[in-house]
Scaffold this motif. Structure first.
Motif, mmCIF file in Angstrom:
data_model
loop_
_atom_site.group_PDB
_atom_site.id
_atom_site.type_symbol
_atom_site.label_atom_id
_atom_site.label_comp_id
_atom_site.label_asym_id
_atom_site.label_seq_id
_atom_site.Cartn_x
_atom_site.Cartn_y
_atom_site.Cartn_z
ATOM 1 N N ARG A 147 -75.887 13.979 27.504
ATOM 2 C CA ARG A 147 -77.145 14.822 28.044
ATOM 3 C C ARG A 147 -77.190 14.834 29.704
ATOM 4 O O ARG A 147 -77.483 15.786 30.310
ATOM 5 C CB ARG A 147 -78.846 14.384 27.734
ATOM 6 C CG ARG A 147 -78.894 14.324 26.705
ATOM 7 C CD ARG A 147 -80.183 13.118 26.100
ATOM 8 N NE ARG A 147 -81.676 14.603 27.289
ATOM 9 C CZ ARG A 147 -82.226 13.810 28.231
ATOM 10 N NH1 ARG A 147 -81.983 11.722 27.966
ATOM 11 N NH2 ARG A 147 -83.034 13.979 29.160
ATOM 12 N N GLY A 148 -76.233 14.098 29.824
ATOM 13 C CA GLY A 148 -75.774 14.393 31.638
ATOM 14 C C GLY A 148 -75.026 13.141 32.189
ATOM 15 O O GLY A 148 -74.523 11.952 32.346
ATOM 16 N N ARG A 149 -76.192 12.270 32.850
ATOM 17 C CA ARG A 149 -76.578 10.806 33.206
ATOM 18 C C ARG A 149 -77.968 10.083 33.345
ATOM 19 O O ARG A 149 -78.585 10.865 33.076
ATOM 20 C CB ARG A 149 -76.249 10.488 34.401
ATOM 21 C CG ARG A 149 -75.305 11.696 35.155
ATOM 22 C CD ARG A 149 -74.517 11.205 36.309
ATOM 23 N NE ARG A 149 -75.939 11.809 37.628
ATOM 24 C CZ ARG A 149 -76.033 11.820 38.879
ATOM 25 N NH1 ARG A 149 -74.465 10.777 39.390
ATOM 26 N NH2 ARG A 149 -76.721 12.418 39.601
ATOM 27 N N SER A 150 -78.023 8.708 32.948
ATOM 28 C CA SER A 150 -78.585 7.805 33.142
ATOM 29 C C SER A 150 -78.469 6.579 33.539
ATOM 30 O O SER A 150 -77.385 6.656 34.165
ATOM 31 C CB SER A 150 -78.809 7.501 31.355
ATOM 32 O OG SER A 150 -77.777 7.103 30.889
ATOM 33 N N ILE A 151 -79.319 5.619 33.726
ATOM 34 C CA ILE A 151 -78.433 4.350 34.671
ATOM 35 C C ILE A 151 -79.196 3.264 33.630
ATOM 36 O O ILE A 151 -80.120 3.042 32.500
ATOM 37 C CB ILE A 151 -80.389 4.460 35.660
ATOM 38 C CG1 ILE A 151 -79.995 5.829 36.787
ATOM 39 C CG2 ILE A 151 -80.444 3.324 36.349
ATOM 40 C CD1 ILE A 151 -80.940 5.688 37.927
ATOM 41 N N VAL A 152 -78.282 2.689 33.680
ATOM 42 C CA VAL A 152 -78.694 1.293 33.118
ATOM 43 C C VAL A 152 -78.160 -0.134 33.780
ATOM 44 O O VAL A 152 -77.463 0.250 34.942
ATOM 45 C CB VAL A 152 -77.485 1.012 32.157
ATOM 46 C CG1 VAL A 152 -76.782 -0.529 31.101
ATOM 47 C CG2 VAL A 152 -77.274 2.753 30.977
ATOM 48 N N LEU A 153 -79.270 -0.719 33.515
ATOM 49 C CA LEU A 153 -79.519 -2.033 34.647
ATOM 50 C C LEU A 153 -80.327 -2.840 33.810
ATOM 51 O O LEU A 153 -80.836 -2.905 32.340
ATOM 52 C CB LEU A 153 -80.217 -1.585 35.568
ATOM 53 C CG LEU A 153 -81.828 -1.631 35.515
ATOM 54 C CD1 LEU A 153 -82.713 -2.063 36.412
ATOM 55 C CD2 LEU A 153 -82.385 -0.674 35.044
ATOM 56 N N ASP A 154 -80.097 -4.378 33.554
ATOM 57 C CA ASP A 154 -78.969 -4.630 34.384
ATOM 58 C C ASP A 154 -77.371 -5.245 34.030
ATOM 59 O O ASP A 154 -77.059 -5.408 32.968
ATOM 60 C CB ASP A 154 -79.536 -6.031 35.180
ATOM 61 C CG ASP A 154 -78.524 -6.960 35.907
ATOM 62 O OD1 ASP A 154 -77.423 -6.885 36.752
ATOM 63 O OD2 ASP A 154 -78.194 -8.184 35.893
ATOM 64 N N VAL A 155 -76.377 -5.116 34.596
ATOM 65 C CA VAL A 155 -74.701 -4.501 34.500
ATOM 66 C C VAL A 155 -74.721 -6.034 34.800
ATOM 67 O O VAL A 155 -73.273 -6.010 34.962
ATOM 68 C CB VAL A 155 -74.336 -3.780 34.375
ATOM 69 C CG1 VAL A 155 -74.902 -2.489 33.500
ATOM 70 C CG2 VAL A 155 -74.078 -3.403 36.121
ATOM 71 N N GLY A 156 -74.258 -7.313 34.903
ATOM 72 C CA GLY A 156 -74.099 -7.813 35.790
ATOM 73 C C GLY A 156 -74.381 -8.913 36.568
ATOM 74 O O GLY A 156 -73.737 -9.788 36.637
ATOM 75 N N ALA A 157 -76.025 -8.630 37.567
ATOM 76 C CA ALA A 157 -76.767 -9.570 38.317
ATOM 77 C C ALA A 157 -76.477 -11.099 37.876
ATOM 78 O O ALA A 157 -75.851 -11.882 37.808
ATOM 79 C CB ALA A 157 -77.389 -8.975 38.678
ATOM 80 N N THR A 158 -77.829 -11.182 36.606
ATOM 81 C CA THR A 158 -77.985 -12.557 36.290
ATOM 82 C C THR A 158 -77.732 -12.670 34.575
ATOM 83 O O THR A 158 -77.921 -11.678 33.929
ATOM 84 C CB THR A 158 -79.812 -12.279 36.542
ATOM 85 O OG1 THR A 158 -80.497 -11.484 36.447
ATOM 86 C CG2 THR A 158 -79.723 -13.118 38.231
ATOM 87 N N ILE A 159 -77.877 -13.590 34.295
ATOM 88 C CA ILE A 159 -77.730 -13.481 32.790
ATOM 89 C C ILE A 159 -79.224 -14.375 32.218
ATOM 90 O O ILE A 159 -80.125 -15.160 32.291
ATOM 91 C CB ILE A 159 -76.901 -15.232 32.557
ATOM 92 C CG1 ILE A 159 -75.120 -14.733 33.082
ATOM 93 C CG2 ILE A 159 -76.345 -15.257 31.655
ATOM 94 C CD1 ILE A 159 -74.604 -13.444 32.484
ATOM 95 N N GLY A 160 -78.843 -13.844 31.355
ATOM 96 C CA GLY A 160 -80.357 -13.785 30.006
ATOM 97 C C GLY A 160 -81.378 -12.903 31.356
ATOM 98 O O GLY A 160 -81.733 -12.846 32.532
ATOM 99 N N ALA A 161 -82.879 -13.114 30.648
ATOM 100 C CA ALA A 161 -84.251 -12.412 30.901
ATOM 101 C C ALA A 161 -85.925 -12.887 30.248
ATOM 102 O O ALA A 161 -85.353 -12.531 28.959
ATOM 103 C CB ALA A 161 -83.895 -10.660 31.086
ATOM 104 N N ASP A 162 -86.349 -13.156 31.204
ATOM 105 C CA ASP A 162 -88.042 -12.517 30.572
ATOM 106 C C ASP A 162 -88.246 -11.800 30.473
ATOM 107 O O ASP A 162 -87.981 -10.590 31.496
ATOM 108 C CB ASP A 162 -88.801 -14.194 31.184
ATOM 109 C CG ASP A 162 -88.946 -13.445 32.735
ATOM 110 O OD1 ASP A 162 -88.716 -12.498 33.392
ATOM 111 O OD2 ASP A 162 -89.553 -14.899 33.175
ATOM 112 N N ALA A 163 -89.828 -11.984 29.995
ATOM 113 C CA ALA A 163 -90.554 -10.105 29.866
ATOM 114 C C ALA A 163 -91.068 -9.816 31.597
ATOM 115 O O ALA A 163 -90.746 -8.685 31.640
ATOM 116 C CB ALA A 163 -91.831 -10.738 29.267
ATOM 117 N N GLN A 164 -90.842 -10.406 32.239
ATOM 118 C CA GLN A 164 -90.920 -9.788 33.299
ATOM 119 C C GLN A 164 -89.935 -9.345 33.931
ATOM 120 O O GLN A 164 -90.769 -8.416 34.988
ATOM 121 C CB GLN A 164 -92.046 -11.211 34.354
ATOM 122 C CG GLN A 164 -92.726 -10.878 35.889
ATOM 123 C CD GLN A 164 -93.804 -9.684 35.694
ATOM 124 O OE1 GLN A 164 -94.903 -9.770 34.253
ATOM 125 N NE2 GLN A 164 -93.669 -8.550 35.756
#
Length: 361
Positions: A147-164
């Protein structure tokens, strides 16, 4: 925590460059800066690096005269330095640190580096700190889609993530999409192992509930998306934690190279294949352009109290110019203010145990 001094309305965008970062040294940085300077009259540069190496190169790019000031640093962060090592040897004295610190001093609006990603993130966090409410920063990347372009994050700053953390990334990614993709209310998807709400990790499901129930005005929550949705462009912003995001990014880059190699081998396999290539040259040129990583070069460090752009280390001048352009757009359209406003509007969906405005432990 106070914000860094902002850019005055109508003033040039001031871009700090780590001239010693990357695989190919200052020539790539200068080439990229010259390309942007030729295209934009409202850009000035502060370059940080070894004067003995950079000064002899400047005559090749006369367009930078009067548009760039050079600040000496005889310490360059190596691509294989560990973040802790980079901080020990390069804090306050390296070209990377000095470029970041220019933002803190109010001398630059954004910093761009093709250097060591881990070192750049570590230095940025120490020097600039994170925004209030933000626990950990994220790296956001542009992603080519059908469709063109999108944004993806996080691509490598931190490992793991909680809901917040996932919710915060959704809010920051939406703010970036409003600028880069020119969308007033971008769609957001959480990357998951299935689209059904009963699937996935508890943190992902909890983040989905928070976003769905909040109905934030600045974004439209789509729901869960799967790996194949990345290339389809199902949503404008895909949110995931850094481990998964980095694997997805490297897989996509590798697949693009693999397809390119397959095509080269197929086109040279026979006389008829070579003739077919001649007849379809324009189509292959379009495909090559779409697969060219330089078209989407530049990861944005979101969540910091300042703008930092990470260019691919192996890029050329055209690719580095793309990273600078990314930084220009983020500064020109005041991404930081958009993120702060979005976070303030979303205070009511702080996850349990995280009060609005509270500093994370």
């Amino acid at each position: 925590m106070t914000s860094q001094p902002g850019r005055a309305a109508g003033a040039p965008v001031r871009i700090a460059l780590d001239a010693m970062g990357g695989d190919h040294g200052p020539a790539v940085v200068l080439d990229g800066a010259a390309r942007v300077a030729a295209a934009r009259a409202d850009v000035t540069f502060l370059a940080f690096g070894d004067e003995a190496i950079i000064t002899p190169l400047l005559p090749k790019w006369p367009g930078l005269a009067g548009r760039m000031t050079l600040h000496h640093s005889d310490v360059a962060i190596r691509m294989d330095d560990k973040p802790s090592q980079a901080l020990r040897t390069g804090r306050r004295v390296s070209s990377m640190w000095m470029a970041i610190e220019a933002i803190k001093r109010g001398e630059a609006d954004v910093a761009v580096s093709a250097g060591n990603t881990g070192a750049l993130m570590a230095m940025s966090k120490v020097c600039l700190r994170t925004m209030p409410q933000i626990d950990r920063p994220a790296i956001a990347a542009l992603w080519p889609t059908l469709r063109g372009r999108s944004i993806v994050l996080d691509v490598g700053a931190t490992i793991g993530a909680d809901a917040q953390h996932l919710v915060d990334m959704a809010i920051m990614g939406a703010a970036m999409a409003s600028i880069v993709l020119d969308l007033p209310r971008p769609t957001i998807g959480l990357l998951n192992v299935g689209a059904e709400e009963i699937k996935g990790l508890e943190e992902v499901k909890a983040a989905g509930r928070l976003l769905r129930e909040a109905s934030l005005p600045q974004l439209a929550y789509h729901g869960f998306v799967e790996g194949d949705d990345l290339g389809q462009g199902t949503v404008d912003v895909v949110v995931t934690e850094g481990f998964t995001g980095n694997i997805a990014l490297k897989t996509a880059e590798g697949t693009a190279k693999q397809i390119g190699q397959y095509l080269r081998e197929a086109m040279g396999s026979s006389l008829m294949s070579k003739l077919g290539y001649v007849l379809a040259r324009k189509a292959f040129a379009i495909l090559r352009q779409k697969l060219d990583p330089r078209r989407v070069n530049g990861g944005v460090f979101l969540g910091l109290d300042g703008l930092v752009i990470k260019s691919h280390g192996g890029t050329d001048g055209l690719g580095f110019a793309g990273a600078i352009e990314m930084g220009y757009e983020m500064a020109h359209h005041d991404l930081l203010s958009k993120i702060r406003t979005s976070l303030s509007l979303a205070q009511e969906i702080r996850a349990p145990g995280m009060a609005a405005g509270a500093e994370p432990s």
